[in-house]
Design an enzyme around this catalytic site. Structure first.
Site, PDB file in Angstrom:
ATOM      1  CD  GLN A 108     -46.844   1.503   7.535  1.00 59.51           C
ATOM      2  OE1 GLN A 108     -46.883   0.376   7.341  1.00 59.51           O
ATOM      3  NE2 GLN A 108     -45.824   2.308   7.272  1.00 59.51           N
ATOM      4  CG  HIS A 161     -43.039  -2.658   0.484  1.00 55.60           C
ATOM      5  ND1 HIS A 161     -43.010  -3.135   1.456  1.00 55.60           N
ATOM      6  CD2 HIS A 161     -42.486  -3.115  -0.409  1.00 55.60           C
ATOM      7  CE1 HIS A 161     -42.303  -4.354   1.372  1.00 55.60           C
ATOM      8  NE2 HIS A 161     -41.758  -4.403   0.177  1.00 55.60           N
ATOM      9  NE  ARG A 192     -41.977   1.223  12.062  1.00 53.57           N
ATOM     10  CZ  ARG A 192     -41.906   1.807  10.786  1.00 53.57           C
ATOM     11  NH1 ARG A 192     -41.635   2.854  10.411  1.00 53.57           N
ATOM     12  NH2 ARG A 192     -42.732   1.078   9.764  1.00 53.57           N
TER      13      ARG A 192
END
Length: 594
Positions: A333, A463, A315
RNA sequence: GCCGGCGUAGCUCAGAGGUAGAGCAGCCGAUUCGUAAUCGGCAGGUCGUCGGUUCGACUCCGACCGCCGGCUCCA
């Protein structure tokens, strides 16, 4: 999270700070600081000055920034004001009169605040010659401020808006007693000592280089911590029916147009051009997991499908926001996407909460939960929202977990549970998130399953991440444990220290035994004195030091010393190995030895 | 990205318009040592990068890069 505007200028409510002793004292401290600043620096305009966690600040409009020397002078002046013991006096007046009052003084920010207020009457607080727009409450007089210290100065935007003027903010801390102040200052020092950027370098865990700002280089020792976390995570997820996948890092822009990221997230994405096509390094795993879902037609019998992915994400965070492992541009992640039927939601959420408790408990963290519900701008079927929120709440309630409700704070596509922990210094960290998705993945990617009635139905998605990111989690653990990781995570678990070179041969046989038992062990065979070797092992926070000399070689023992501890005397090598391997396989926080 | 500070050896830091130093770490040698630093020697830096001023720049000026503290943002 309250933004600047809502924190300072609530439309309702009677006070400018919680009417409890400490926030009141800090709020008063900010007024005293403002008084000192206006006296020492005439012409400075006042913005706002609230109490915050552990202290207070005040924003001033001034061309020059405040220097550390300025802070010393301001603090000295504050002490004089405190000593003078001016009473805080409240005055009420019509808003229009207050506007005139501040206009005359050129206090443009106060006028702007007043113009935005709905109230007919407003209040001012006066101490000595200083007057400020404020709803209070305050301590009775300036003499109540005894234990405080100014900490730093920095820039801050007016009303937190980067398009508005940059103000000069001064931060301070204030406490009821000297002791509390000292303790707080000690905590700040301790946080510096534990800084993962410093420990990461000293313990050779990871490093950064300006060839890739915001992306860590994992050193061999840091990689061991990473791998142990990964191993633990896989064990837990494999045992609970998760299916691990891995999806591409470099993805055609088309996917992001489909997912909506191109429209809303493009400025955070790294773009790559190849053969006249635009690709992006993935900033999230979610869209691609739908391709795995859609790989073939799904039956209601297939659900829930739990796809786990340790995805490496990029990012493009703004340069000024990067901070060690806590804020990086590339991270890993520990993601998973669960696709299920609406009636399976509660069971799936319960499963995730169990994982949170199991994993966090292993590090001694006590998770706290909050539930964010449907916002005004929500999309999707209201009945499904209702069902989803109930499932989240029931999952928490049935496990007797207290939680805070954040009404209207959910994402537009689904409600969520956030998980926060506190580290040993009492700092809060938001780690796990359980985000329900009733819209984004299911609708945009047209996900379906064939139900028992033979008709195509839409699944819901969850999620979820537990560590959040390995990078940030390792940073937090490093500071939490001050680098002294539990044995199962320690890069080096045992270091063998021969008393002299004559004992290196026995040391080597001990090392071999440790390694065959699966322990991460090293032998310090340098020609140094024992004290020197101990000091180094101690500084490297190695959990166990085994001193081997004449006596140990004769008896087949080792002399044990715990990290940070003393000589624990001789112990048979077999017993040491049995105890420590048990400690490691239990992922224990405590040593069975000493 | 914005405001401010900083950037000299692997680390911590000193220095200064005439071209760089210490401690620790590293390497070599001596020492063979019992619970937090043995001694000696050697080596190590185009002073973040690029440009400008100057007879001369690591030092002064500018731009850029990076880091730190905040703001904004956030796993």
């Amino acid at each position: 999270m309250a933004n600047e505007t809502s924190r300072e200028l609530p439309v309702e409510g009677e006070f400018d700070c919680p009417p409890e002793p400490l926030p009141t004292l800090r709020h008063s401290a900010s007024h005293i600081m403002a008084q000192a600043v206006t006296e020492l620096f005439p012409g400075v305009r006042l913005a706002i000055g609230p109490a915050i966690e552990d202290g207070f600040y005040y924003d001033f409009a001034r061309d020059e920034p405040f220097t550390p020397e300025d802070l010393e002078r301001i603090e000295a002046r504050m002490r004089e004001i405190a000593k003078a013991d001016y009473p805080f006096v409240r005055e009420e007046l019509p808003r229009a009169e207050a506007i005139r009052f501040f206009q005359e003084r050129g206090e443009v920010f106060k006028v702007e605040i007043l113009n935005g207020l709905a109230a007919d009457r407003v209040s001012l607080y006066r101490q000595g010659d200083f007057v400020d727009l404020c709803r209070g409450p305050h301590v009775p007089s300036t003499g109540h401020l005894k234990a405080f210290k100014l900490l730093s100065a920095s820039g801050a935007y007016w009303r937190g808006d980067e398009r508005r003027p940059m103000l000069q903010r001064i931060y301070g801390t204030a406490w009821r007693t000297r002791e509390e102040l000292e303790q707080h200052l000690w905590r700040l020092e301790e946080a510096k000592r534990r800084d993962h950027r410093k420990l990461g370098r000293e313990l050779q865990l990871f490093t950064f280089h300006d060839v890739s700002p915001g992306a860590p280089f994992w050193l061999p020792k840091g990689m061991i911590v990473f791998r142990e976390l990964e191993r633990f995570w896989r064990e837990v997820h494999d045992a609970r029916g998760y299916l691990e996948i891995s999806t591409p890092i470099l993805v055609n822009k088309r996917l992001w147009e489909e997912s909506g990221h191109w429209e809303h997230y493009r400025e955070n994405m790294f773009l790559v051009e190849a053969e006249e096509q635009v690709f992006s390094l993935k900033p999230m795993n979610c869209p691609e997991s739908t391709y795995v879902y859609r790989h073939h037609l799904r039956s209601y019998r297939d659900l829930p499908l739990r796809f786990a992915e340790l995805g490496r994400l990029h990012r493009n965070e703004r340069s000024g926001t990067l901070a060690g492992m806590f804020r990086v541009r590339q991270f890993t992640q520990d993601d998973a996407h669960i696709y299920c039927r609406p009636d399976q939601l509660e069971a799936e959420i319960t499963g995730v909460i169990e994982i949170v408790q199991l994993i966090y408990g292993t590090f001694g963290f006590e998770p706290r939960f909050s539930l964010s519900t449907r916002p005004a701008k929500a999309m999707g079927d209201p009945a499904l929202w209702e069902q989803a929120e109930t499932a989240l709440a029931e999952a928490l309630r049935k496990r007797d977990l207290p939680y805070e409700v954040r009404a209207g704070e959910g994402a537009f596509y689904g409600p969520k549970i956030d998980v926060v922990i506190s580290d040993v210094l009492g700092r809060a960290w938001q780690l796990a998130t359980i985000q329900l998705d009733l819209v984004m993945l299911p609708e945009r990617f047209a996900l379906e399953y064939i139900d028992a009635d033979g008709k195509a139905k839409r699944p819901v998605a969850i999620h979820r991440a537990i560590y959040g990111s390995f990078e940030r989690f390792v940073g937090i653990l490093t500071e939490h444990f001050a680098g002294a990781f539990p044995t199962w995570l320690a890069p080096v678990q045992v270091r063998v220290l021969p008393v002299s070179e004559r004992h290196v041969a026995y040391g080597r046989s001990v090392l071999d035994r440790l390694r065959s038992a699966g322990l991460r062990a090293e032998l310090d065979e340098r020609s140094e004195k024992l004290g020197y070797k101990i000091r180094e092992a101690q500084l490297q926070k190695v959990p166990y030091m085994l001193v081997v000399g004449e006596r140990e070689a004769q008896a087949g023992t080792v002399s044990l010393r715990r990290r940070g501890g003393d000589d624990l005397g001789q112990i048979p090598l077999d017993r040491f190995i049995a105890e420590v391997t048990a400690e490691v396989s239990a992922r224990s926080m405590k040593s069975p030895l000493g």
